[in-house]
Write an enzyme that holds these catalytic residues in place. Structure first.
Site, PDB file in Angstrom:
ATOM      1  N   GLN A 174       0.885  -1.168   0.000  1.00 53.63           N
ATOM      2  CA  GLN A 174       0.000   0.000   0.000  1.00 53.63           C
ATOM      3  C   GLN A 174       0.920   1.214   0.000  1.00 53.63           C
ATOM      4  OE1 GLN A 174      -3.219   0.888  -0.351  1.00 53.63           O
ATOM      5  NE2 GLN A 174      -2.588   3.007  -0.006  1.00 53.63           N
ATOM      6  N   PRO A 301      -6.423  -2.640   4.672  1.00 53.94           N
ATOM      7  CA  PRO A 301      -6.949  -1.591   5.563  1.00 53.94           C
ATOM      8  C   PRO A 301      -7.948  -0.632   4.918  1.00 53.94           C
ATOM      9  CG  PRO A 301      -4.693  -1.079   4.906  1.00 53.94           C
ATOM     10  CD  PRO A 301      -4.999  -2.447   4.369  1.00 53.94           C
ATOM     11  N   GLY A 303     -11.066   0.339   1.753  1.00 57.52           N
ATOM     12  CA  GLY A 303     -12.117  -0.210   0.894  1.00 57.52           C
ATOM     13  C   GLY A 303     -11.517  -0.535  -0.457  1.00 57.52           C
ATOM     14  N   GLY A 304     -10.801   0.425  -0.993  1.00 58.78           N
ATOM     15  CA  GLY A 304     -10.156   0.203  -2.278  1.00 58.78           C
ATOM     16  C   GLY A 304      -8.983   1.136  -2.447  1.00 58.78           C
ATOM     17  N   MET A 305      -8.076   0.762  -3.346  1.00 59.27           N
ATOM     18  CA  MET A 305      -6.922   1.607  -3.678  1.00 59.27           C
ATOM     19  C   MET A 305      -6.749   1.565  -5.191  1.00 59.27           C
ATOM     20  SD  MET A 305      -4.487   3.605  -2.804  1.00 59.27           S
ATOM     21  CE  MET A 305      -3.516   4.355  -4.099  1.00 59.27           C
ATOM     22  N   GLU A 306      -6.684   2.772  -5.750  1.00 61.69           N
ATOM     23  CA  GLU A 306      -6.775   2.925  -7.204  1.00 61.69           C
ATOM     24  C   GLU A 306      -5.470   2.643  -7.946  1.00 61.69           C
ATOM     25  OE1 GLU A 306      -6.851   5.282  -4.853  1.00 61.69           O
ATOM     26  OE2 GLU A 306      -6.013   7.187  -5.516  1.00 61.69           O
ATOM     27  N   HIS A 330     -15.795   4.247  -7.521  1.00 64.93           N
ATOM     28  CA  HIS A 330     -14.857   5.248  -6.997  1.00 64.93           C
ATOM     29  C   HIS A 330     -13.435   4.981  -7.502  1.00 64.93           C
ATOM     30  CE1 HIS A 330     -13.343   8.078  -3.862  1.00 64.93           C
ATOM     31  NE2 HIS A 330     -12.281   7.295  -3.944  1.00 64.93           N
ATOM     32  N   GLU A 331     -12.966   3.760  -7.296  1.00 63.58           N
ATOM     33  CA  GLU A 331     -11.574   3.467  -7.678  1.00 63.58           C
ATOM     34  C   GLU A 331     -11.383   3.576  -9.190  1.00 63.58           C
ATOM     35  OE1 GLU A 331      -9.868   3.731  -5.218  1.00 63.58           O
ATOM     36  OE2 GLU A 331     -11.289   3.169  -3.654  1.00 63.58           O
ATOM     37  N   HIS A 334     -10.852   7.106 -10.328  1.00 69.01           N
ATOM     38  CA  HIS A 334      -9.490   7.628 -10.138  1.00 69.01           C
ATOM     39  C   HIS A 334      -8.639   7.463 -11.405  1.00 69.01           C
ATOM     40  CE1 HIS A 334      -9.111   9.022  -6.037  1.00 69.01           C
ATOM     41  NE2 HIS A 334      -9.553   7.896  -5.513  1.00 69.01           N
ATOM     42  N   GLU A 353      -9.527  13.235  -4.491  1.00 70.43           N
ATOM     43  CA  GLU A 353     -10.685  12.549  -3.901  1.00 70.43           C
ATOM     44  C   GLU A 353     -12.024  13.263  -4.107  1.00 70.43           C
ATOM     45  OE1 GLU A 353     -10.448   9.559  -3.106  1.00 70.43           O
ATOM     46  OE2 GLU A 353      -8.301   9.290  -2.797  1.00 70.43           O
ATOM     47  N   ASP A 410      -1.368  11.203   6.544  1.00 73.14           N
ATOM     48  CA  ASP A 410      -2.564  10.390   6.699  1.00 73.14           C
ATOM     49  C   ASP A 410      -3.738  11.238   7.198  1.00 73.14           C
ATOM     50  OD1 ASP A 410      -3.502   7.850   6.239  1.00 73.14           O
ATOM     51  OD2 ASP A 410      -3.472   7.336   8.365  1.00 73.14           O
ATOM     52  N   TYR A 418     -13.125  14.517   0.399  1.00 74.00           N
ATOM     53  CA  TYR A 418     -14.062  13.680  -0.348  1.00 74.00           C
ATOM     54  C   TYR A 418     -15.407  14.386  -0.544  1.00 74.00           C
ATOM     55  CZ  TYR A 418     -11.054   9.547   0.468  1.00 74.00           C
ATOM     56  OH  TYR A 418     -10.019   8.645   0.490  1.00 74.00           O
ATOM     57  N   ARG A 591     -10.258  -3.783   7.847  1.00 77.96           N
ATOM     58  CA  ARG A 591     -10.561  -2.521   7.165  1.00 77.96           C
ATOM     59  C   ARG A 591     -10.816  -1.427   8.192  1.00 77.96           C
ATOM     60  NH1 ARG A 591     -15.639  -1.982   3.059  1.00 77.96           N
ATOM     61  NH2 ARG A 591     -15.330   0.199   2.464  1.00 77.96           N
ATOM     62  N   LYS A 593     -12.016   1.501   8.336  1.00 84.41           N
ATOM     63  CA  LYS A 593     -13.250   2.257   8.514  1.00 84.41           C
ATOM     64  C   LYS A 593     -14.275   1.498   9.354  1.00 84.41           C
ATOM     65  CE  LYS A 593     -16.923   1.738   5.323  1.00 84.41           C
ATOM     66  NZ  LYS A 593     -17.732   2.362   4.329  1.00 84.41           N
TER      67      LYS A 593
HETATM   68  N1  BES Z   1      -7.015   6.594  -2.582  1.00 79.31           N
HETATM   69  C1  BES Z   1      -7.952   6.212  -1.599  1.00 79.31           C
HETATM   70  C2  BES Z   1      -7.337   5.440  -0.466  1.00 79.31           C
HETATM   71  C3  BES Z   1      -6.236   6.173   0.259  1.00 79.31           C
HETATM   72  C4  BES Z   1      -6.277   7.536   0.416  1.00 79.31           C
HETATM   73  C5  BES Z   1      -5.192   5.469   0.760  1.00 79.31           C
HETATM   74  C6  BES Z   1      -5.233   8.181   1.061  1.00 79.31           C
HETATM   75  C7  BES Z   1      -4.165   6.107   1.424  1.00 79.31           C
HETATM   76  C8  BES Z   1      -4.185   7.468   1.568  1.00 79.31           C
HETATM   77  C9  BES Z   1      -9.092   5.409  -2.185  1.00 79.31           C
HETATM   78  O1  BES Z   1      -9.456   5.812  -3.458  1.00 79.31           O
HETATM   79  C10 BES Z   1     -10.296   5.610  -1.311  1.00 79.31           C
HETATM   80  O2  BES Z   1     -10.715   6.716  -1.167  1.00 79.31           O
HETATM   81  N2  BES Z   1     -10.811   4.554  -0.736  1.00 79.31           N
HETATM   82  C11 BES Z   1     -11.964   4.602   0.139  1.00 79.31           C
HETATM   83  C12 BES Z   1     -13.187   4.082  -0.543  1.00 79.31           C
HETATM   84  C13 BES Z   1     -13.916   5.089  -1.325  1.00 79.31           C
HETATM   85  C14 BES Z   1     -15.200   4.509  -1.880  1.00 79.31           C
HETATM   86  C15 BES Z   1     -14.206   6.352  -0.586  1.00 79.31           C
HETATM   87  C16 BES Z   1     -11.712   3.693   1.311  1.00 79.31           C
HETATM   88  O3  BES Z   1     -10.829   2.849   1.227  1.00 79.31           O
HETATM   89  O4  BES Z   1     -12.408   3.800   2.290  1.00 79.31           O
HETATM   90 ZN    ZN Z   2     -10.346   7.691  -3.557  1.00 79.66          ZN
END
Ligand code: BES
Ligand code: ZN
Length: 646
Positions: A174, A301, A303-306, A330-331, A334, A353, A410, A418, A591, A593
């Protein structure tokens, strides 16, 4: 419900923790080091733009990476060589790279590999160590021989037990925001792009995939080759190694997952092609050829990473009914906002974002309609309100343009980038009309493709080309209030959902004593459930908790969002009969969140906190460091360990 929303909650939590517990967030607009001291002149000149890199790209910058590495699961190390093509723009005699938790064995220059001097200098918490390499004005290639340390932040080394199939180990990276430097010594800044080729050697039973051209089958020798032809910033370089297979979902898309997950994943994400088509129709061609997705083990950790060409995703979005696929929308988005046009620095994070949430909702509207998308918007809006309340309405961290200074990047991960970002773009859309706005955006992605975008550059461009000096329009949009001001400006769009209004009625009826069975919930869709659960009163009697659970089987829900929202009430009302299920969820899922709100809820009473710490003791090794940093803070883990006399 829309995933981003609970994400927002955990993000806010992380933020609050920083403010409240660590006391690390300062509201003053003064440059500070990660240790909190005021920055020296030299510090500030580190790069001129991005405070989180030692690189000086205006002098000497990387343009291409040839990576040749071996992945060793026994000693949890990646070892190999990173060869960079560089552009020594000003003929300097030193080039600077970022490293963290990396050992450098030797460095050579040129294709002839002549030895050169190097040094690892200093250490800053959020930057790591500076790698200084002596070069010549004529140097075009720098070769760095290195190995990672087991504690490298980007890497999670999973034992077979931590995978779904439990037969083989698994590794994934990551890199966002600043962790690429912990597995590759590189110039790790969102404003520095490079193309890459890689040769990766892994144990023969495993397969490797990257954010690049990918194999679709395992090969016999465990050696995989990759190519990323488009220039990308370091935070988008990614690798996953494990025992997974591939299943196609269409001519240019497919999914990778462990054996028992791959069919369900292909079914859940069966709309990938439609989603790609939907964005292309609005905002121009998909420029990365293929769009695949890998479902990682549950410890992932996020939801997704683009990661370009290959989104990394949590298995917790496989609900069985496609109700959590907005994460994929979402991903995928990106691929335009973020990967094509990229935030210049982490202070401009909303450029990634905010645009992406806006695009994500346009895809969802295209595929599922306006009424459905209004539910997603409203959930996002409610989360945003909560975040602003927690941060304080005047907090500078509620501005779209952030001032992170030397703080942990972070912390950029809040709802603000967002949801406030997406709302701002909605304001612009409504002011100029959808047609004009879509045309503008399409042109924006084309014109700035593969470039960095600062907040200021975007605003200038928008003022010039979209607003054409129209003073009334400028006043109506009120850009400064949105971008450089706190909270939500007066012209914030009103978000409403008629479907949620019906759920509000159901909540009122239930509160007034109506039977759960009589609420008509059988027809509810995931987001309606989430709205219902989030709006139940905080205090619920054990009898009524049991009634809800027996009527709707909530404690056994296969939908991660629903069960996580239910567990909040379970904890808050000490509904202990299902604590074993809560524990099973927390031990399995990593995860952040979901983890952050649940542990935070547990930490509210002494008795539950004890239970939370006991669960965390079992679960912690399953989590990625990105999550443990957060949960350690919530539970006061260091203190807790001391109390348990470990
Ligand atoms: N790029 C982000 C994940 C991220 C942001 C990782 C900053 C590390 C630092 C990814 O696109 C994202 O926003 N993921 C969200 C899900 C999304 C539907 C809002 C997540 O993982 O919660
Ligand atoms: Zn994102």
């Amino acid at each position: 419900m829309h995933i981003s929303n609970l994400t927002r909650i955990s993000h806010s939590l992380i933020f609050i923790l920083c403010v409240g517990i660590l006391g690390a967030c300062n509201q003053e607009n003064k440059p500070r080091t990660s240790e909190g001291q005021q920055m020296t002149q030299e510090d500030q000149e580190l790069n001129g733009v991005d405070r989180y890199t030692y690189a000086r790209p205006h002098d000497a910058v990387i343009t291409h990476l040839d990576l040749d590495i071996k992945v060793n699961f026994v000693n949890k190390k990646i070892t190999g060589k990173a060869s960079f093509q560089i552009n020594n723009k000003t003929g300097v005699d030193k080039i600077f790279f970022d490293t963290k938790h990396i050992d450098i064995e030797r460095v050579t220059i040129g294709t002839e590999e002549e030895k050169t001097e190097f040094a690892l200098v200093g250490f800053r918490e959020f930057l790591g160590r500076k790698l200084e390499i002596s070069i010549l004005p004529s140097t075009e290639v720098v070769n760095i021989y290195y190995s990672t340390r087991p504690e490298a932040m980007a890497l999670q080394w999973l034992s077979p037990q931590q995978t779904v199939e439990k037969n083989y180990p698994f590794l994934y990276t990551q890199s966002e925001p600043t962790y690429a430097r912990s597995w590759i010594p590189t110039q790790d800044s969102p404003g520095i792009r490079f193309t890459y080729n890689a040769r990766v050697e892994v144990p023969k039973e495993l397969m490797a995939v990257m954010s690049a051209s990918n194999p679709q089958e395992k090969n016999a020798d465990g050696i995989y080759e990759f190519e990323m032809k488009q220039p990308i910033p370091g935070y988008l370089i990614a690798l996953a190694v494990g025992d997974f297979s591939f299943k196609s979902t269409g001519p240019r898309s497919g999914v990778y997952a462990e054996a028992s997950v791959v069919d369900a994943a292909a079914q859940e994400f069966g709309e990938l092609e439609e989603m790609i088509d939907a964005v292309e129709k609005l905002y121009g061609p998909y420029r990365w050829e293929r769009y695949d997705l890998i479902v990682l083990p549950p410890s992932f950790p996020f939801g997704g990473m683009e990661n370009p060409r290959l989104t990394f995703a949590t298995p917790t979005i496989i609900a069985g009914d496609r109700s959590l696929v907005s994460v994929v929308a979402h991903e995928l988005s990106h691929s335009w906002s973020g990967n094509l046009v990229t935030s210049a620095t982490w202070n401009d994070f909303w450029i990634n974002e905010g645009f992406t949430v806006y695009l994500e909702r346009r895809i969802m509207e295209e595929l599922y309609g306006a009424s459905y998308t209004r539910m997603l918007r409203l959930i996002g809006y409610q989360d945003l309100e909560g975040t602003i309340e927690l941060m304080g309405e005047t907090s500078m961290d509620t501005h779209l343009k952030l001032q992170l200074d030397g703080r942990d990047p972070d912390e950029a991960l809040t709802d603000i980038a967002y949801e406030k970002g997406a709302l701002f773009l909605q304001v612009v859309e409504e002011a100029v009309g959808r047609e004009r706005w879509d045309e503008y955006l399409k042109n924006y992605f084309d014109k700035f493709a593969f470039q960095s975008m600062s907040t200021e550059k975007f605003l200038d461009h928008m003022r010039e080309t979209l607003m054409n000096g129209d003073a009334d329009l400028a006043k109506q949009i009120n850009i400064d209030a949105w971008v450089y001001g706190p909270g939500l400006p007066d012209n914030c769009p009103v978000v409403k959902s008629e479907r949620f209004e019906l759920i509000d009625e159901a909540v009122s009826k239930w509160v007034a004593g109506e039977n759960a069975e009589a609420l008509g919930a059988k027809e509810w869709y995931t987001h309606e459930w989430l709205h219902f659960l989030r709006h139940l009163p905080n205090e619920i009697s054990t009898e009524r908790m049991a009634e809800l659970d027996q009527s709707f089987n909530l404690s056994n829900s296969q939908n991660s969002e629903i069960i996580a929202a239910w567990f909040i009430h379970v904890i808050n009302n000490n509904y202990e009969v299902v604590y074993d299920k809560l524990e099973a969820f927390l031990v399995k899922v990593g995860r952040r969140k979901f983890l952050a709100p649940l542990y935070k809820e547990l930490a509210k009473t002494e008795a539950n906190k004890k239970i939370g710490i006991a669960i965390y003791k079992k679960a912690r090794t399953n989590y990625h460091q990105i999550s443990t940093v957060t949960i350690d803070g919530i539970l006061g883990w260091e203190d807790a360990r001391y109390l348990m006399q470990e």
